[in-house]
Design a protein around this motif. Structure first.
Motif, PDB file in Angstrom:
ATOM      1  N   TRP A 133      45.530 -10.777  57.778  1.00  0.00           N
ATOM      2  CA  TRP A 133      44.269  -9.752  57.206  1.00  0.00           C
ATOM      3  C   TRP A 133      43.182  -9.975  57.016  1.00  0.00           C
ATOM      4  O   TRP A 133      43.072  -8.610  57.958  1.00  0.00           O
ATOM      5  CB  TRP A 133      44.602  -9.953  56.170  1.00  0.00           C
ATOM      6  CG  TRP A 133      45.901  -9.550  54.576  1.00  0.00           C
ATOM      7  CD1 TRP A 133      46.357 -10.861  53.915  1.00  0.00           C
ATOM      8  CD2 TRP A 133      46.867  -8.986  54.812  1.00  0.00           C
ATOM      9  NE1 TRP A 133      47.622 -10.332  53.750  1.00  0.00           N
ATOM     10  CE2 TRP A 133      47.566  -8.509  53.574  1.00  0.00           C
ATOM     11  CE3 TRP A 133      45.790  -7.017  54.850  1.00  0.00           C
ATOM     12  CZ2 TRP A 133      48.420  -7.428  53.308  1.00  0.00           C
ATOM     13  CZ3 TRP A 133      46.388  -6.460  54.941  1.00  0.00           C
ATOM     14  CH2 TRP A 133      48.427  -6.657  54.176  1.00  0.00           C
ATOM     15  N   ALA A 155      51.140  -1.616  55.863  1.00  0.00           N
ATOM     16  CA  ALA A 155      51.077  -0.392  54.758  1.00  0.00           C
ATOM     17  C   ALA A 155      53.018  -1.582  53.692  1.00  0.00           C
ATOM     18  O   ALA A 155      52.558  -1.416  52.729  1.00  0.00           O
ATOM     19  CB  ALA A 155      51.360   0.503  54.454  1.00  0.00           C
ATOM     20  N   HIS A 180      53.627  -4.531  54.892  1.00  0.00           N
ATOM     21  CA  HIS A 180      53.901  -5.467  54.270  1.00  0.00           C
ATOM     22  C   HIS A 180      52.477  -5.811  52.743  1.00  0.00           C
ATOM     23  O   HIS A 180      52.971  -6.048  52.008  1.00  0.00           O
ATOM     24  CB  HIS A 180      52.595  -6.537  55.829  1.00  0.00           C
ATOM     25  CG  HIS A 180      52.166  -7.628  55.140  1.00  0.00           C
ATOM     26  ND1 HIS A 180      51.760  -8.547  55.614  1.00  0.00           N
ATOM     27  CD2 HIS A 180      52.373  -8.450  54.511  1.00  0.00           C
ATOM     28  CE1 HIS A 180      52.097  -9.691  55.806  1.00  0.00           C
ATOM     29  NE2 HIS A 180      52.408  -9.702  54.503  1.00  0.00           N
ATOM     30  N   TYR A 181      51.512  -4.670  52.553  1.00  0.00           N
ATOM     31  CA  TYR A 181      50.974  -4.563  51.682  1.00  0.00           C
ATOM     32  C   TYR A 181      52.209  -4.263  50.197  1.00  0.00           C
ATOM     33  O   TYR A 181      52.239  -4.454  49.134  1.00  0.00           O
ATOM     34  CB  TYR A 181      49.936  -3.693  51.206  1.00  0.00           C
ATOM     35  CG  TYR A 181      49.754  -2.561  50.073  1.00  0.00           C
ATOM     36  CD1 TYR A 181      48.309  -3.529  49.773  1.00  0.00           C
ATOM     37  CD2 TYR A 181      50.018  -1.684  49.788  1.00  0.00           C
ATOM     38  CE1 TYR A 181      48.096  -2.892  48.780  1.00  0.00           C
ATOM     39  CE2 TYR A 181      49.895  -1.315  48.507  1.00  0.00           C
ATOM     40  CZ  TYR A 181      48.128  -1.621  48.163  1.00  0.00           C
ATOM     41  OH  TYR A 181      47.416  -1.516  46.405  1.00  0.00           O
ATOM     42  N   ALA A 233      53.686  -7.365  49.034  1.00  0.00           N
ATOM     43  CA  ALA A 233      52.395  -8.710  49.133  1.00  0.00           C
ATOM     44  C   ALA A 233      53.045 -10.193  48.349  1.00  0.00           C
ATOM     45  O   ALA A 233      53.180  -9.642  47.199  1.00  0.00           O
ATOM     46  CB  ALA A 233      51.214  -7.727  48.374  1.00  0.00           C
ATOM     47  N   ASP A 271      48.470 -13.302  49.579  1.00  0.00           N
ATOM     48  CA  ASP A 271      48.465 -11.532  49.888  1.00  0.00           C
ATOM     49  C   ASP A 271      46.603 -10.615  49.230  1.00  0.00           C
ATOM     50  O   ASP A 271      46.158 -10.630  49.399  1.00  0.00           O
ATOM     51  CB  ASP A 271      49.016 -10.539  50.161  1.00  0.00           C
ATOM     52  CG  ASP A 271      50.048 -11.412  51.472  1.00  0.00           C
ATOM     53  OD1 ASP A 271      49.844 -11.907  52.396  1.00  0.00           O
ATOM     54  OD2 ASP A 271      51.668 -10.763  51.633  1.00  0.00           O
ATOM     55  N   LEU A 303      43.703  -8.989  49.368  1.00  0.00           N
ATOM     56  CA  LEU A 303      42.959  -7.870  49.428  1.00  0.00           C
ATOM     57  C   LEU A 303      42.203  -7.411  47.695  1.00  0.00           C
ATOM     58  O   LEU A 303      41.953  -6.418  47.949  1.00  0.00           O
ATOM     59  CB  LEU A 303      44.786  -7.002  48.675  1.00  0.00           C
ATOM     60  CG  LEU A 303      45.347  -7.278  49.869  1.00  0.00           C
ATOM     61  CD1 LEU A 303      46.888  -6.643  49.431  1.00  0.00           C
ATOM     62  CD2 LEU A 303      44.635  -6.080  51.292  1.00  0.00           C
ATOM     63  N   VAL A 330      41.472  -1.665  52.526  1.00  0.00           N
ATOM     64  CA  VAL A 330      42.475  -2.149  51.289  1.00  0.00           C
ATOM     65  C   VAL A 330      42.638  -0.358  50.727  1.00  0.00           C
ATOM     66  O   VAL A 330      43.988   0.011  50.405  1.00  0.00           O
ATOM     67  CB  VAL A 330      41.761  -2.963  50.460  1.00  0.00           C
ATOM     68  CG1 VAL A 330      43.178  -2.737  49.071  1.00  0.00           C
ATOM     69  CG2 VAL A 330      41.174  -4.219  51.056  1.00  0.00           C
ATOM     70  N   LEU A 361      45.164   1.564  52.958  1.00  0.00           N
ATOM     71  CA  LEU A 361      46.833   0.963  52.917  1.00  0.00           C
ATOM     72  C   LEU A 361      46.875   1.852  51.074  1.00  0.00           C
ATOM     73  O   LEU A 361      48.208   2.150  50.765  1.00  0.00           O
ATOM     74  CB  LEU A 361      46.289  -0.165  52.991  1.00  0.00           C
ATOM     75  CG  LEU A 361      46.177  -1.294  53.379  1.00  0.00           C
ATOM     76  CD1 LEU A 361      46.665  -2.978  53.549  1.00  0.00           C
ATOM     77  CD2 LEU A 361      47.241  -0.427  54.664  1.00  0.00           C
TER      78      LEU A 361
END
Length: 392
Positions: A167, A210, A212-213, A216, A220, A224, A237, A240
């Motif tokens: 990240w 995104a 991956h977000y 999360a 993660d 974030l 952030v 995303l």
């Protein structure tokens, strides 16, 4: 019309042009419609086609609702290419914005523009550009809503532009290179040239980040969460969140705090809008009201500034907001809190408030008229003039 040349002239890219050409070939009417575009996109060989396949959208599946909708033609525009229906003209207007948000212009941006954000749509609009087209209606009839569509497009692009970095590296490269960063420039930084290939490559990896977000892990989410309290990383952030239109429960409070802590009264909107898109207006408004009443002085002022971008969701919330700002001016001693409260009180429609609240406002203006701060005196005088005949 040469649709490939039209797409090139509009700066929409080759993939958009190819899908418009295919839509014309599949069209069953004299005007190109969003239904024709949907027929083309489910046959696309790139990102849009991959997303449609993930969602189970096949030519055979989309055809029945399109046939059912065809009995009512899409409205036509009075200006622009006469071969375009109004809803398809709206798609063309917004496809580049979707591509810029994704970081890459592709058929995926065309598919997303087909199912637009109608958060601010006016009920009963007769403007053909604001009317839902057959493609949009067919997707809804098939149970394909906006968030599912966005996720499928992000996953499709992620396969062609993967990203496996940690990240910190992702955030730093995005902030250093991206032409699409919302908060340029920082002191000592300049926006990179538009032709910088490294910036283009970084932007094209945004969908993978995104994606991956969206999946999360607890680890993660911890990163974030911390990033939303960092003056630089918070912009990564919020990008995303905006890209996915999704806010995990663990990130809602940090996102609202980022809106409150942002000192720029225009840039705080990015965090408010992202939170509202993710969880809706009411929860965000409720948390901002809480901070306005219970936070430390800086949080109270920040919450009132953020409320500018988060209108009350109902009549009761309008009154509660007005009551909270009256309380802030009358009970708080911090100068910034009182200035902010008075400036926000000026934005309320006092003609729609009950007599009790109007009486309290008159009391606030009376106190403000003799306040030692020139801003407060000036603002109170402006409100009094504006509401002449409304306040007793």
């Amino acid at each position: 019309m040469d649709w490939s040349a039209y797409a090139h002239e509009q700066g929409l890219g080759r993939e958009v042009g190819e899908n418009l050409v295919r839509a014309r070939q599949l069209s069953r009417s004299p005007h190109l419609t969003t239904g024709d575009l949907l027929r083309a996109l489910v046959r696309d060989t790139r990102h849009a086609g991959a997303a449609c396949a993930t969602l189970g959208l096949t030519p055979e599946r989309v055809e029945p609702p399109l046939e059912e909708l065809a009995v009512t033609p899409e409205p036509l525009v009075l200006q622009g290419p006469t071969e375009l229906s109004g809803p398809l003209a709206a798609v063309i207007l917004h496809v580049q914005d979707e591509g810029n948000l994704l970081g890459v212009q592709s058929s995926g941006s065309l598919l997303l523009a087909l199912l637009p954000d109608r958060q601010d749509a006016v009920a009963g609009s007769t403007d053909p550009l604001d009317s839902p087209g057959h493609g949009e209606l067919a997707l809804e009839m098939l149970g394909i809503h906006r968030l599912r569509l966005r996720a499928a497009v992000l996953e499709a692009i992620a396969k062609s532009h993967p990203d496996t970095r940690d990240w910190d590296t992702r955030a730093e490269n995005f902030l250093r290179l991206s032409r699409f960063h919302m908060a340029y420039p920082y002191p000592g930084e300049t926006e990179p040239p538009s032709a910088l290939s490294e910036a283009d490559e970084e932007a094209a990896r945004l969908p993978a980040i995104a994606a991956h977000y969206l999946h999360a892990s607890p680890e993660d989410l911890k990163w974030l969460d911390n990033a939303l309290y960092d003056e630089r990383k918070k912009w990564f952030v919020v990008r995303l969140v905006r890209l996915t239109e999704s806010v995990p429960p663990a990130l809602l409070e940090p996102l609202i705090c980022a809106a409150i802590n942002e000192q720029d009264p225009s840039r705080n909107r990015h965090f408010v809008d992202a939170a509202v898109r993710g969880v809706g207006l009411a929860p965000v408004h409720e948390r901002l009201l809480w901070y306005m009443r219970n936070g430390v002085d800086a949080e109270k002022s920040g919450a009132m500034r953020a409320l500018y971008w988060c209108p009350p969701p109902d009549v009761d919330s309008v009154k509660e907001t007005a009551r909270g700002m009256l309380d802030a001016f009358q009970r708080e001693t911090d100068l910034d809190v009182r200035r902010t409260a008075l400036s926000r009180l000026a934005l309320i429609d006092w003609r729609a408030m009950d007599q009790g609240l109007r009486t309290r406002l008159a009391e606030v203006l009376h106190v403000a008229a003799s306040h030692p701060d020139v801003y407060i005196r000036h603002r109170a005088d402006a409100i009094r003039v504006e509401l002449r005949g409304v306040l007793s």
